[in-house]
Design an enzyme around this catalytic site. Structure first.
Site, mmCIF file in Angstrom:
data_model
loop_
_atom_site.group_PDB
_atom_site.id
_atom_site.type_symbol
_atom_site.label_atom_id
_atom_site.label_comp_id
_atom_site.label_asym_id
_atom_site.label_seq_id
_atom_site.Cartn_x
_atom_site.Cartn_y
_atom_site.Cartn_z
ATOM 1 N N GLY A 251 -23.045 -69.834 -11.512
ATOM 2 C CA GLY A 251 -22.694 -71.358 -11.353
ATOM 3 C C GLY A 251 -21.213 -71.258 -10.729
ATOM 4 O O GLY A 251 -20.264 -72.387 -11.086
ATOM 5 N N LYS B 67 -4.672 -77.371 4.611
ATOM 6 C CA LYS B 67 -4.164 -75.987 4.831
ATOM 7 C C LYS B 67 -4.248 -75.990 6.388
ATOM 8 O O LYS B 67 -5.351 -76.116 6.980
ATOM 9 C CB LYS B 67 -4.706 -74.865 4.026
ATOM 10 C CG LYS B 67 -4.297 -73.624 4.616
ATOM 11 C CD LYS B 67 -5.350 -72.385 4.131
ATOM 12 C CE LYS B 67 -5.318 -71.109 4.746
ATOM 13 N NZ LYS B 67 -6.057 -70.147 4.065
#
Ligand SMILES: Cc1cc2nc3c(=O)[nH]c(=O)nc-3n(C[C@H](O)[C@H](O)[C@H](O)COP(=O)(O)OP(=O)(O)OC[C@H]3O[C@@H](n4cnc5c(N)ncnc54)[C@H](O)[C@@H]3O)c2cc1C
Length: 500
Positions: A17, A82
């Site tokens: 997960g 970014k």
């Protein structure tokens, strides 16, 4: 139910997960809704908890392929933007590598591509580059609002991302179970069932191994051979730290800075600055690496978090009815922050091959997948090799070793031709595989950024040089009027903000 190699896949178990498991589960359930998808993960083992920079494919995949709502994602996963990487690398003070085109383009009215005109100053070759060097994130649009479009990526804290993806997995119908995998029943490269500590025996038609570096199914149970990249990439550890932002401006780039025995990242979250020193344990002890890291970053905690990794990939990622995704399939050190992009590439191909085989993938599909994924891992390895081979910034034993021993792999021919003809987009013809993750732009950005010598300089006449400077000036003017990360975050939080 178990499956023979080409029986119809109806049920999928995803083991793990982290971001790989969550993205695989969401991709399969959302895009092939008839599949029953269960994700089983162990909170005791936890997630890797690093992975803070993405590339530009990440927002594109999330919003346009998975259909994740932007407003919800920004609110809950808390990304910042970014535009690229600032390399403190090679002989220049620094240079930027972004998701636009700096070198695979020619300005109007000049005879050659940009790389031939760049001597000392490689600024303002793209809008993203101009924005980054001025501390901006996006150009300004009408009413002074940021224009958040085009190729950009995220800085995002791994635990925020995974928590958001977990909610999204539940919303799209993935069954989430907490348990720890203990062993697998398998025969002839096919897994028939998994055993868990609490939940006993479970089976499915297809197993996604997203168990991180443990690679429980592909690596451990099926014993697929691992192909190490240690012959060309020497870093194998990272010391990780960071501090609560203390008035520092939020930059729209990751910094990658040369260190004595490797390099250091700086990733810009809204309230936190994340730093990490990636180093080669053959050249420095953990204690000395931590001391060097702390000296450069006195605000980081005294107690280091040290992570060990190995760069390389499994020979095949899809074996029988097991497909490994994420770190369970391979890992190349984080210099270009490509792991999440590779996860998406893997997820996308699994989904395409299931869909295009009516969920009955045969040997040919698996072979194709293994080839495509292997080529992508090797390309990342070779691209990073260029970063190490040509970085002349320091003369420590580590960097001398890199310059001497790093192999350029499938991209040696590109470098050979570069030496003869210089930074020409014609080098595209040497790319061993197309489409190519980085394209010739990526390789040119590194070669020109690091001033790697070649035999074909261009000395433009004064008029041509001025024409080229006019191209840069246009970019500089637009970039200077840009919006910084802080203002862009404030703008998207206004009730009136609308994502176009
Ligand atoms: C130093 C460093 C820096 C990095 N920086 C970046 C970056 O900037 N950008 C980027 O894209 N990537 C980066 N990465 C890579 C990135 O962190 C991972 O590729 C990405 O988060 C995917 O991780 P994962 O889901 O494969 O593994 P993990 O996050 O480790 O998840 C594994 C999952 O499997 C479960 N699991 C494992 N064993 C069992 C078991 N026996 N039973 C049940 N469950 C189990 C765990 O509980 C967990 O849920 C970096 C990696 C490192 C090492």
């Amino acid at each position: 139910m178990t499956s023979s190699p080409s029986s119809r896949v109806q049920s999928v178990i995803v083991l793990g997960g982290g971001s790989a498991g969550m993205l695989a589960a969401i991709t399969l359930k959302r895009l092939i809704p008839q599949l029953d998808v269960e994700l089983i993960h162990s909170p005791e083992i936890g997630i890797i908890g690093v992975g803070e920079g993405t590339t530009a494919v990440f927002p594109e995949y999330l919003f346009n392929i998975l259909g994740i709502p932007r407003d919800e994602f920004y609110r809950e996963a808390k990304p910042t933007w970014k535009q690229g990487i600032k390399f403190v690398w090679g002989p220049r003070d620094h240079f930027f590598y972004d998701f636009e085109f700096q070198y695979d383009q020619r300005f109007d009215g000049v005879s050659k591509a940009n790389g031939y005109y760049v001597d000392e100053d490689c600024s303002d070759l793209s809008l993203a580059c101009g924005l980054m060097q001025r501390g901006k994130a996006f150009p300004t649009g009408p009413l002074g609002k940021p224009v958040i479009k085009g190729a950009h990526a995220f800085h995002i804290e791994n635990h925020h991302l995974v928590a958001y993806l977990e909610g999204e997995a539940k919303r799209c119908g993935v069954v989430l179970t907490e348990d720890t995998f203990a062993s697998a029943e398998h025969d002839g490269g096919q897994v028939s069932a998994l055993h868990f500590e609490k939940g006993g025996r479970r089976s499915a038609d297809l197993y996604i191994d997203a168990s991180g570096f443990r690679s429980e199914l592909l690596g451990k149970a099926l014993e697929e051979p691992f192909k190490s990249f240690s012959g060309g990439l020497f870093c194998d550890r990272a010391v990780i730290g960071g501090w609560e932002r203390d008035g520092e401006p939020i930059q729209a780039y990751t910094t990658a800075e040369t260190m004595d025995h490797g390099w250091c990242w700086q990733i810009e979250h809204e309230t936190f600055i994340n730093r990490g020193y990636v180093y080669a344990s053959d050249f420095v002890s953990d204690e000395d690496a931590h001391a060097e890291f702390r000296k450069k970053n006195p605000k980081t905690p005294e107690e280091p978090r040290i992570l060990k990794f190995r760069s390389g990939r499994y020979k095949r990622s899809w074996v029988g009815n097991v497909v490994a995704i994420g770190n369970a399939s391979g890992f190349v050190e984080p210099l270009e922050a490509t792991a999440l992009a590779q996860i998406l590439y893997e997820c996308r191909w699994v989904k395409e091959l299931l869909e295009n085989s009516d969920c009955q993938p045969a040997e040919a599909q698996r072979d194709f997948y293994n080839h495509a994924i292997g080529v992508a891992w090797d390309e990342i390895r070779d691209f990073l090799a260029f970063h190490y081979k040509f970085n002349t910034r320091l003369d420590t034993p580590f960097w001398k070793h890199c310059r001497e021993h790093t192999e350029l792999g499938d991209y040696q021919a590109l470098y050979d031709l570069y030496q003869e003809i210089g930074p020409s987009p014609l080098l595209t013809s040497t790319l061993p595989n197309r489409p190519n993750i980085y394209g010739i732009e990526g390789f040119l950005a590194m070669l020109v950024g690091m001033k790697v010598p070649h035999k074909n300089p261009h000395t433009p006449a004064e008029a041509e040089l001025q024409q080229w400077q006019r191209g840069r000036k246009k970019i500089a003017t637009r970039a200077a009027a840009g919006v910084d990360v802080r203002r862009a975050l404030d703008a998207i939080r206004q009730p009136s903000w609308q994502w176009s």
